[in-house]
Design a protein around this motif. Structure first.
Motif, PDB file in Angstrom:
ATOM      1  N   HIS A  10       2.128   9.979  -2.315  1.00  0.00           N
ATOM      2  CA  HIS A  10       2.467   8.556  -2.431  1.00  0.00           C
ATOM      3  C   HIS A  10       1.241   7.678  -2.736  1.00  0.00           C
ATOM      4  CE1 HIS A  10       1.061   8.114   1.736  1.00  0.00           C
ATOM      5  NE2 HIS A  10       0.990   6.807   1.499  1.00  0.00           N
ATOM      6  N   HIS A  30      -6.272   4.580   0.384  1.00  0.00           N
ATOM      7  CA  HIS A  30      -6.014   4.228   1.790  1.00  0.00           C
ATOM      8  C   HIS A  30      -5.829   5.416   2.730  1.00  0.00           C
ATOM      9  CE1 HIS A  30      -1.619   4.529   0.907  1.00  0.00           C
ATOM     10  NE2 HIS A  30      -1.450   4.576   2.220  1.00  0.00           N
ATOM     11  N   HIS A  31      -5.719   6.641   2.169  1.00  0.00           N
ATOM     12  CA  HIS A  31      -5.688   7.832   3.047  1.00  0.00           C
ATOM     13  C   HIS A  31      -6.952   8.659   2.928  1.00  0.00           C
ATOM     14  CE1 HIS A  31      -1.747   7.556   4.869  1.00  0.00           C
ATOM     15  NE2 HIS A  31      -1.259   7.135   3.693  1.00  0.00           N
ATOM     16  N   HIS A  56       0.785  -1.240   0.000  1.00  0.00           N
ATOM     17  CA  HIS A  56       0.000   0.000   0.000  1.00  0.00           C
ATOM     18  C   HIS A  56       0.816   1.289   0.000  1.00  0.00           C
ATOM     19  CE1 HIS A  56       0.549  -0.119   4.411  1.00  0.00           C
ATOM     20  NE2 HIS A  56       0.260   1.174   4.380  1.00  0.00           N
ATOM     21  N   ASP A  57       2.045   1.253   0.480  1.00  0.00           N
ATOM     22  CA  ASP A  57       2.855   2.486   0.488  1.00  0.00           C
ATOM     23  C   ASP A  57       3.939   2.461  -0.594  1.00  0.00           C
ATOM     24  OD1 ASP A  57       1.620   4.096   2.327  1.00  0.00           O
ATOM     25  OD2 ASP A  57       2.725   3.278   4.040  1.00  0.00           O
ATOM     26  N   ASP A 114      -3.740   0.616   8.795  1.00  0.00           N
ATOM     27  CA  ASP A 114      -2.617   1.517   8.515  1.00  0.00           C
ATOM     28  C   ASP A 114      -2.392   2.471   9.694  1.00  0.00           C
ATOM     29  OD1 ASP A 114      -0.673   2.925   7.113  1.00  0.00           O
ATOM     30  OD2 ASP A 114      -2.139   4.217   6.102  1.00  0.00           O
TER      31      ASP A 114
HETATM   32 FE   LIG Z   1       0.286   5.461   3.315  1.00  0.00          FE
END
Ligand SMILES: [Fe+2]
Length: 354
Positions: free
Chosen positions: A237, A261-262, A208-209, A290
């Motif tokens: 990112h 995801h953010h 994910h990152d 996360d």
């Molecule tokens: Fe992240």
């Protein structure tokens, strides 16, 4: 040519019929009662049985009923001294191929036996074909399974390699991905999601990152506070991750979930500011995993805030920023079920063969 069994308690009849058929080239055996006939049938493979109906002990009809149970494909011809409609109906009901009346005419016997043998031959052929087909199908299934397994192994190693790439640039984040992936799949399991989605969550978490690969190293490893501009750069990112992963062909929406995801339920997240209903379920789970993992682990710019503070963060913002169901099961995992975040790549297969 076919193998025939004659069953008749009358010796002369037995021998006459046997000779009739033998002279025509058939292989023939004879039995004087149903019990002996059954014993012979168990010993040897016959194609047709020609049996008298009225015999001591078991009748020809009873013999036929037993044959139907143990050798459903064997053709049975009944012989009767008193041909009546009832006898004919009964014979058909219990599954006789045909019946012939006494006195037996050689020509009738030969005609009926020939037809019965022909039918038996067709049934045998059909069975052989079905067997070959089944065998072929099984081989095919095995081959597909082997190929699928090989393909899955290759996907698994690609994901590992991709996930490990971040180790070189940012060991903190690489470990974080693995821990968040393991936690996300644990949350998915608690939520009762399918095995496929659970594995998808793990894989997505592991990647994910990945977009951080595109960030300047000095920002990634910077000790102490980051300024506003640096934060804006870090925020890219999520979209960078989408760009890197969008062409990867996987059975889960990995790139979309990474991109989201953010995001936060109230629309305060990034990169787009999506709201609750527009965010994928997997992203709602991954964001909880996360945040909890990130807050509870050490970072270059701060020490760990501890798991309790991480859990308080999601609890306080449940329903506003984070999905309430994901929060509830995550809290249960840590507070009631003694869950510990693990750093390892899952030992289980990433993929399930369905
Ligand atoms: Fe992240």
């Amino acid at each position: 040519m076919g193998k025939v069994l004659i069953v008749d308690d009358e010796k002369s009849m037995r021998y006459t019929l046997r000779e009739f058929l033998r002279r025509e080239g058939y292989e023939v055996e004879a039995a004087e009662d149903a019990v002996k006939a059954l014993a012979l049938l168990k010993q040897d493979a016959f194609d047709v049985v020609v049996t008298d109906i009225i015999m001591p002990c078991l009748s020809g009809v009873e013999l036929l009923e037993q044959i139907r149970n143990i050798m459903p494909d064997l053709q049975v011809i009944l012989m009767t001294g008193e041909p009546t409609v009832e006898t004919a109906v009964k014979a058909v009901q219990v599954g006789a191929y045909d019946y012939i009346s006494k006195p037996i005419l050689k020509s009738t016997l030969l005609k009926v036996v020939k037809k019965a043998l022909h039918l038996k031959e067709i049934t045998d052929k059909k069975q052989r074909l079905e067997e070959a087909n089944r065998h072929h199908q099984e081989n095919l299934e095995q081959l597909v399974e082997e190929r699928t397994r090989a393909l899955h192994q290759s996907m698994q190693s690609s994901i590992k390699v991709l996930a490990s790439m971040l180790d070189l640039r940012d060991p903190y984040t690489a470990g974080h991905q693995r821990r968040a992936g393991n936690l996300a799949s644990a949350i998915g399991r608690e939520l009762g999601l399918s095995n496929n989605v659970i594995e998808g969550l793990r894989v997505t978490g592991y990647l994910h990152d990945i977009g951080k690969i595109a960030l300047p190293a000095e920002i990634l490893a910077k000790p102490g506070k980051i300024n506003e501009l640096e934060y804006e750069i870090i925020k890219t990112h999520a979209a960078q991750g989408y760009t890197i992963l969008k062409d990867l062909e996987l059975p889960w929406p990995v790139a979309q979930v990474v991109c989201q995801h953010h995001e936060r339920l109230d629309g305060s997240g990034y990169p787009i500011g999506l709201k609750n209903e527009d965010i994928l379920t997997e992203a709602k789970i991954l964001m909880v995993a996360d945040v909890v993992e990130a807050m509870s682990s050490h970072r270059p710019y701060r020490t760990s805030l501890g798991i309790e503070m991480a859990l308080e963060e999601i609890e306080e913002n449940s329903g506003r920023l984070y999905d309430p169901q994901a929060v509830t099961v995550c809290l249960q995992l840590f507070r009631d079920k003694g869950y510990k975040i693990t750093d390892s790549f899952s030992k289980t297969n990433f993929f399930h063969i369905h």
